[in-house]
Design a protein around this motif. Structure first.
Motif, PDB file in Angstrom:
ATOM      1  N   ARG A   1       5.347  19.930  -7.665  1.00  0.00           N
ATOM      2  CA  ARG A   1       4.600  18.878  -8.639  1.00  0.00           C
ATOM      3  C   ARG A   1       3.364  18.829  -8.751  1.00  0.00           C
ATOM      4  NH1 ARG A   1       7.165  13.658  -5.514  1.00  0.00           N
ATOM      5  NH2 ARG A   1       9.406  14.017  -6.256  1.00  0.00           N
ATOM      6  N   ILE A   2       2.516  19.403  -7.767  1.00  0.00           N
ATOM      7  CA  ILE A   2       1.030  19.478  -8.005  1.00  0.00           C
ATOM      8  C   ILE A   2       0.800  20.645  -8.870  1.00  0.00           C
ATOM      9  CG2 ILE A   2      -0.992  20.427  -6.699  1.00  0.00           C
ATOM     10  CD1 ILE A   2       0.157  18.997  -4.252  1.00  0.00           C
ATOM     11  N   GLU A   3       1.615  21.864  -8.799  1.00  0.00           N
ATOM     12  CA  GLU A   3       1.230  22.945  -9.642  1.00  0.00           C
ATOM     13  C   GLU A   3       1.513  22.449 -11.223  1.00  0.00           C
ATOM     14  OE1 GLU A   3       1.773  27.601  -8.555  1.00  0.00           O
ATOM     15  OE2 GLU A   3       3.372  26.018  -8.218  1.00  0.00           O
ATOM     16  N   ALA A   4       2.498  21.477 -11.288  1.00  0.00           N
ATOM     17  CA  ALA A   4       2.918  21.060 -12.806  1.00  0.00           C
ATOM     18  C   ALA A   4       2.010  20.081 -13.363  1.00  0.00           C
ATOM     19  CB  ALA A   4       4.427  20.849 -12.623  1.00  0.00           C
ATOM     20  N   ASP A   5       1.101  19.369 -12.410  1.00  0.00           N
ATOM     21  CA  ASP A   5       0.305  18.081 -12.850  1.00  0.00           C
ATOM     22  C   ASP A   5      -0.852  18.737 -13.562  1.00  0.00           C
ATOM     23  OD1 ASP A   5      -1.345  15.974 -13.073  1.00  0.00           O
ATOM     24  OD2 ASP A   5      -1.062  15.350 -10.856  1.00  0.00           O
TER      25      ASP A   5
ATOM     26  N   SER B   1      -3.477  17.126 -14.342  1.00  0.00           N
ATOM     27  CA  SER B   1      -4.691  16.515 -13.857  1.00  0.00           C
ATOM     28  C   SER B   1      -5.070  17.096 -12.580  1.00  0.00           C
ATOM     29  CB  SER B   1      -4.538  15.054 -13.854  1.00  0.00           C
ATOM     30  OG  SER B   1      -3.953  14.768 -12.550  1.00  0.00           O
ATOM     31  N   SER B   2      -4.204  18.064 -11.795  1.00  0.00           N
ATOM     32  CA  SER B   2      -4.655  18.515 -10.618  1.00  0.00           C
ATOM     33  C   SER B   2      -6.020  19.310 -10.286  1.00  0.00           C
ATOM     34  CB  SER B   2      -3.480  19.214 -10.242  1.00  0.00           C
ATOM     35  OG  SER B   2      -2.569  18.846  -9.669  1.00  0.00           O
ATOM     36  N   ALA B   3      -6.080  20.123 -11.367  1.00  0.00           N
ATOM     37  CA  ALA B   3      -7.371  20.788 -11.291  1.00  0.00           C
ATOM     38  C   ALA B   3      -8.685  20.021 -11.182  1.00  0.00           C
ATOM     39  CB  ALA B   3      -7.467  21.796 -12.483  1.00  0.00           C
ATOM     40  N   ALA B   4      -8.594  19.049 -11.964  1.00  0.00           N
ATOM     41  CA  ALA B   4      -9.809  18.171 -12.243  1.00  0.00           C
ATOM     42  C   ALA B   4     -10.028  17.135 -10.920  1.00  0.00           C
ATOM     43  CB  ALA B   4      -9.879  17.099 -13.487  1.00  0.00           C
ATOM     44  N   THR B   5      -8.722  16.868 -10.440  1.00  0.00           N
ATOM     45  CA  THR B   5      -8.881  15.845  -9.343  1.00  0.00           C
ATOM     46  C   THR B   5      -8.701  15.921  -7.943  1.00  0.00           C
ATOM     47  OG1 THR B   5      -6.512  15.117  -9.657  1.00  0.00           O
ATOM     48  CG2 THR B   5      -8.350  13.909 -11.108  1.00  0.00           C
ATOM     49  N   ARG B   6      -8.197  17.550  -7.859  1.00  0.00           N
ATOM     50  CA  ARG B   6      -7.766  17.934  -6.467  1.00  0.00           C
ATOM     51  C   ARG B   6      -8.399  18.895  -5.984  1.00  0.00           C
ATOM     52  NH1 ARG B   6      -1.782  15.968  -8.416  1.00  0.00           N
ATOM     53  NH2 ARG B   6      -1.455  14.174  -7.259  1.00  0.00           N
ATOM     54  N   PRO B   7      -9.414  18.759  -5.289  1.00  0.00           N
ATOM     55  CA  PRO B   7     -10.120  19.918  -4.897  1.00  0.00           C
ATOM     56  C   PRO B   7      -9.559  20.503  -3.559  1.00  0.00           C
ATOM     57  CG  PRO B   7     -11.268  17.947  -4.239  1.00  0.00           C
ATOM     58  CD  PRO B   7     -10.230  17.442  -5.123  1.00  0.00           C
TER      59      PRO B   7
ATOM     60  N   SER C   1      -9.018  22.997   2.172  1.00  0.00           N
ATOM     61  CA  SER C   1      -9.208  24.255   3.103  1.00  0.00           C
ATOM     62  C   SER C   1      -9.388  25.314   2.389  1.00  0.00           C
ATOM     63  CB  SER C   1      -7.834  24.342   4.016  1.00  0.00           C
ATOM     64  OG  SER C   1      -6.840  24.723   3.176  1.00  0.00           O
ATOM     65  N   SER C   2      -9.622  26.566   3.165  1.00  0.00           N
ATOM     66  CA  SER C   2     -10.026  27.500   2.384  1.00  0.00           C
ATOM     67  C   SER C   2      -8.678  28.341   1.878  1.00  0.00           C
ATOM     68  CB  SER C   2     -10.655  28.595   3.360  1.00  0.00           C
ATOM     69  OG  SER C   2      -9.822  28.664   4.458  1.00  0.00           O
ATOM     70  N   ALA C   3      -7.611  27.827   2.255  1.00  0.00           N
ATOM     71  CA  ALA C   3      -6.296  28.430   1.843  1.00  0.00           C
ATOM     72  C   ALA C   3      -5.966  28.223   0.363  1.00  0.00           C
ATOM     73  CB  ALA C   3      -5.133  27.730   2.578  1.00  0.00           C
ATOM     74  N   GLY C   4      -6.439  26.955  -0.110  1.00  0.00           N
ATOM     75  CA  GLY C   4      -6.078  26.652  -1.741  1.00  0.00           C
ATOM     76  C   GLY C   4      -5.228  25.393  -1.648  1.00  0.00           C
ATOM     77  N   VAL C   5      -5.273  24.844  -2.865  1.00  0.00           N
ATOM     78  CA  VAL C   5      -4.624  23.520  -2.852  1.00  0.00           C
ATOM     79  C   VAL C   5      -2.939  23.758  -2.959  1.00  0.00           C
ATOM     80  CG1 VAL C   5      -3.878  21.759  -4.736  1.00  0.00           C
ATOM     81  CG2 VAL C   5      -6.289  22.533  -4.553  1.00  0.00           C
ATOM     82  N   ILE C   6      -2.329  24.729  -3.115  1.00  0.00           N
ATOM     83  CA  ILE C   6      -0.899  24.968  -3.175  1.00  0.00           C
ATOM     84  C   ILE C   6      -0.546  25.426  -1.768  1.00  0.00           C
ATOM     85  CG2 ILE C   6       1.231  26.085  -4.241  1.00  0.00           C
ATOM     86  CD1 ILE C   6      -0.325  24.021  -6.008  1.00  0.00           C
ATOM     87  N   GLN C   7      -1.216  26.317  -1.481  1.00  0.00           N
ATOM     88  CA  GLN C   7      -1.082  27.243  -0.093  1.00  0.00           C
ATOM     89  C   GLN C   7      -1.097  26.280   1.283  1.00  0.00           C
ATOM     90  OE1 GLN C   7      -2.904  28.312  -2.515  1.00  0.00           O
ATOM     91  NE2 GLN C   7      -1.811  30.167  -3.364  1.00  0.00           N
TER      92      GLN C   7
ATOM     93  N   VAL D   1       0.747  -1.046   0.123  1.00  0.00           N
ATOM     94  CA  VAL D   1      -0.149  -0.042  -0.134  1.00  0.00           C
ATOM     95  C   VAL D   1       1.018   1.259  -0.083  1.00  0.00           C
ATOM     96  CG1 VAL D   1      -1.789   1.399   1.163  1.00  0.00           C
ATOM     97  CG2 VAL D   1      -1.699  -1.079   1.459  1.00  0.00           C
ATOM     98  N   LEU D   2       0.474   2.121  -0.799  1.00  0.00           N
ATOM     99  CA  LEU D   2       1.478   3.371  -0.923  1.00  0.00           C
ATOM    100  C   LEU D   2       0.557   4.355  -0.466  1.00  0.00           C
ATOM    101  CD1 LEU D   2       2.989   3.059  -4.595  1.00  0.00           C
ATOM    102  CD2 LEU D   2       4.054   2.445  -2.324  1.00  0.00           C
ATOM    103  N   ILE D   3       1.189   5.245   0.687  1.00  0.00           N
ATOM    104  CA  ILE D   3       0.487   6.136   1.321  1.00  0.00           C
ATOM    105  C   ILE D   3       1.267   7.324   1.299  1.00  0.00           C
ATOM    106  CG2 ILE D   3      -0.750   4.771   2.931  1.00  0.00           C
ATOM    107  CD1 ILE D   3       1.374   5.485   5.063  1.00  0.00           C
ATOM    108  N   GLY D   4       0.648   8.631   1.524  1.00  0.00           N
ATOM    109  CA  GLY D   4       1.344   9.764   1.396  1.00  0.00           C
ATOM    110  C   GLY D   4       0.578  10.892   0.768  1.00  0.00           C
ATOM    111  N   PHE D   5       1.200  12.016   0.880  1.00  0.00           N
ATOM    112  CA  PHE D   5       0.522  13.311   0.622  1.00  0.00           C
ATOM    113  C   PHE D   5       0.468  13.509  -0.994  1.00  0.00           C
ATOM    114  CE2 PHE D   5      -0.493  18.048   0.423  1.00  0.00           C
ATOM    115  CZ  PHE D   5      -1.403  17.875   1.129  1.00  0.00           C
ATOM    116  N   ARG D   6      -0.546  14.255  -1.463  1.00  0.00           N
ATOM    117  CA  ARG D   6      -0.627  14.618  -2.790  1.00  0.00           C
ATOM    118  C   ARG D   6       0.632  14.960  -3.451  1.00  0.00           C
ATOM    119  NH1 ARG D   6      -5.813  18.999  -2.573  1.00  0.00           N
ATOM    120  NH2 ARG D   6      -7.313  17.323  -2.733  1.00  0.00           N
ATOM    121  N   GLY D   7       0.793  14.538  -4.829  1.00  0.00           N
ATOM    122  CA  GLY D   7       2.327  15.023  -5.271  1.00  0.00           C
ATOM    123  C   GLY D   7       3.502  13.972  -4.859  1.00  0.00           C
ATOM    124  N   VAL D   8       3.288  13.244  -4.026  1.00  0.00           N
ATOM    125  CA  VAL D   8       4.397  12.535  -3.678  1.00  0.00           C
ATOM    126  C   VAL D   8       4.889  11.426  -4.752  1.00  0.00           C
ATOM    127  CG1 VAL D   8       4.488  12.611  -1.108  1.00  0.00           C
ATOM    128  CG2 VAL D   8       3.209  10.696  -2.249  1.00  0.00           C
ATOM    129  N   GLY D   9       3.939  11.196  -5.517  1.00  0.00           N
ATOM    130  CA  GLY D   9       4.142  10.121  -6.667  1.00  0.00           C
ATOM    131  C   GLY D   9       3.711   8.632  -6.507  1.00  0.00           C
TER     132      GLY D   9
END
Ligand code: S3P
Length: 180
Positions: A115-119, A121-127, A130-136, A10-18
């Motif tokens: 990595r998230i910014e460069a991906d 598919s991010s906009a479609a799959t990564r809501p 928090s109110s801060a926004g995906v990158i912040q 099982v691969l766990i970890g935050f968005r963008g870790v690969g």
């Protein structure tokens, strides 16, 4: 007493870790099935994750996620890449632990943001979570989750230090040594 653990990785970890790319490479190496739970959720619901979040809310998404995890973790010989928030529910953590070896993929916050910014598919799959926004929000959400990833992890790998193929090879070697 612990239930016996099944034969999966099982691969766990935050968005963008690969998780997804390392998962595909590892599955090819071990000739195991590759399962990405985000893709399974979207296929089962017939909607994007972003749409489920926007229309039904995060709690509804988490229930879809739990239902898919229950199904997927019943099988074996799979590399299971799970969404970054799958560790939030204790019942999910129990399912993932019983499914097999849990490998926590990490990377520095700046690497994750890039990595998230460069991906594309991010906009479609990564809501945003928090109110801060995906990158912040990366640093704060990651800090909240780190204890959960750490508690579940049998092994930790910083993907910023390895190519995708090298990361997959490292995990395969760890898995072989664990099995003795
Ligand atoms: C989430 C991560 C996403 C996806 C959903 C929620 C999270 O998966 O499950 O957008 O809570 O961190 P990835 O980690 O594959 O991007």
């Amino acid at each position: 007493m612990d239930s016996p653990r099944r034969s999966n990785i099982v691969l766990i970890g935050f968005r963008g870790v690969g998780k997804s790319s390392v998962g595909r490479a590892l599955a090819a190496l071990l000739e195991w099935q590759c399962v990405d739970t985000d893709a399974e959720i979207e296929a089962a619901a017939g909607r994007t994750i972003r749409d489920i979040f926007a229309t039904d809310g995060e709690a509804a998404f988490r229930q879809h996620e739990h239902d898919i995890l229950s199904q997927v973790t019943a099988n074996e010989r799979q590399i299971i890449s799970v969404g970054g928030g799958a560790v939030l529910r204790a019942d999910n953590r129990a399912l993932l632990h019983e499914a097999g070896l849990c490998v926590w993929l990490t990377a520095p916050v700046a690497t994750l943001q890039a990595r998230i910014e460069a991906d594309p598919s991010s906009a479609a799959t990564r809501p945003a979570l928090s109110s801060a926004g995906v990158i912040q929000e990366v640093a704060t959400v990651l800090a909240e989750r780190e204890p959960l990833y750490a508690a579940l992890a049998d092994h930790v790998l910083d993907t910023s230090q390895h190519s995708i193929d090298d990361a997959a090879a490292q995990i395969a070697a760890y898995h072989a040594s664990f099995r003795g």
